[in-house]
Design an enzyme around this catalytic site. Structure first.
Site, PDB file in Angstrom:
ATOM      1  CB  SER A 142      -0.892   0.003   1.244  1.00  0.00           C
ATOM      2  OG  SER A 142      -1.520   1.252   1.441  1.00  0.00           O
ATOM      3  CE1 TYR A 155      -4.271  -2.599   5.125  1.00  0.00           C
ATOM      4  CE2 TYR A 155      -3.499  -0.375   4.630  1.00  0.00           C
ATOM      5  CZ  TYR A 155      -3.978  -1.600   4.206  1.00  0.00           C
ATOM      6  OH  TYR A 155      -4.148  -1.842   2.859  1.00  0.00           O
TER       7      TYR A 155
END
Length: 271
Positions: A142, A155
């Protein structure tokens, strides 16, 4: 990588980015797709869509966080539908909260699936690729694997871990003729992010654009694939003017700690 006539395994294939990647691979000339997720119903649906494109689809319902089940499933898939030329690790989960209000079970879930699940599956497939001296592995990280985001601490940590794993494996597996790359999407409109509090000013991209960027990157044998101009801008800002990016985050990040402060109670030492 030329995907024509090859076999690919895509995790998280039942929805979101994984589903879009599976469909784009099918349109791009892949011969067979092994589709991995936990939801059998959704897997059957995407398998039918792919078969309608003239590509063989093999749904494989398995939980990546259960090593023994995963080992058996991959061994069977390799025998019946392999060998696997391309592995796309896309399965993941995200929870958003202020760090002080985080729930440990959610932290465990993110670490278990995003890091350990990816690690375990990659190890199983990479060993078989190494024996054949052929393969490509894509780890979907990401933008948060390059620039950590407030309210997404765990995350971000898992996605940084994926970038680190990718960089290490790129060098370690190269002598076995295995290419390893990282795909780094920005905020993408998927089921996973639907309930997240958005960062102001971030324009989300689509799963389809992420999938197209992956195929473009595979064709160029890119080491890392950043998706979208905002991703490139933020990464360069982090490198050249981190103080500026810190200020942008202070202005744009959702203040979840303020919202949850009244219900939050500090942990106390047992002593």
């Amino acid at each position: 990588m030329n995907i024509q006539g090859k076999v690919a395994l895509v995790t998280g294939a039942s929805r979101g980015i994984g589903r879009a990647i599976a469909l784009e691979l099918a349109r791009g000339g892949i011969e067979r797709l092994i589709l991995v997720a936990r939801d059998r119903t959704r897997l059957a649906e995407i398998a039918q869509e792919i078969k309608a494109l003239g590509v063989e689809a093999v749904p494989l319902a398995v939980d990546l966080t259960k090593p023994k089940e995963l080992d058996i499933a991959i061994a069977g898939a390799w025998r019946s539908a392999g060998p696997i030329h391309l592995l796309v690790n896309c399965a993941g989960v995200a929870h958003q909260s202020s760090f002080l209000d985080s729930k440990f079970l959610q932290v465990q879930e993110e670490l278990s699936l995003n890091v350990l699940g990816t690690y375990g599956l990659t190890r199983l497939v990479a060993r078989r690729m190494a024996a054949r001296r052929e393969g490509t592995i894509v780890n979907v990280s990401s933008l948060m694997g390059k620039v950590a985001a407030p309210t997404m601490a765990t995350y971000s940590a898992t996605k940084f871990a994926i970038v680190g794993l990718t960089q290490a494996l790129r060098h370690e597996l190269a002598p076995h003729n295995i290419h390893v790359t990282a795909l780094l999407p920005t905020l993408t409109e998927t089921d996973m992010v639907r309930d997240l509090h958005r960062f102001r000013g971030i324009v989300p991209t689509s799963p389809e654009r992420v999938a197209r960027s992956l195929l473009d990157g595979l064709a160029k044998d890119s080491a890392e694939i950043l998706v979208g101009w905002q991703s490139h801008l933020i990464v360069w800002c982090q490198r050249l003017a981190p103080w500026l990016l810190a200020g942008i985050f202070r202005l744009s990040a959702p203040n979840l700690e303020e919202r949850n402060f009244l219900s939050w109670k500090p942990l106390r030492d047992s002593a």
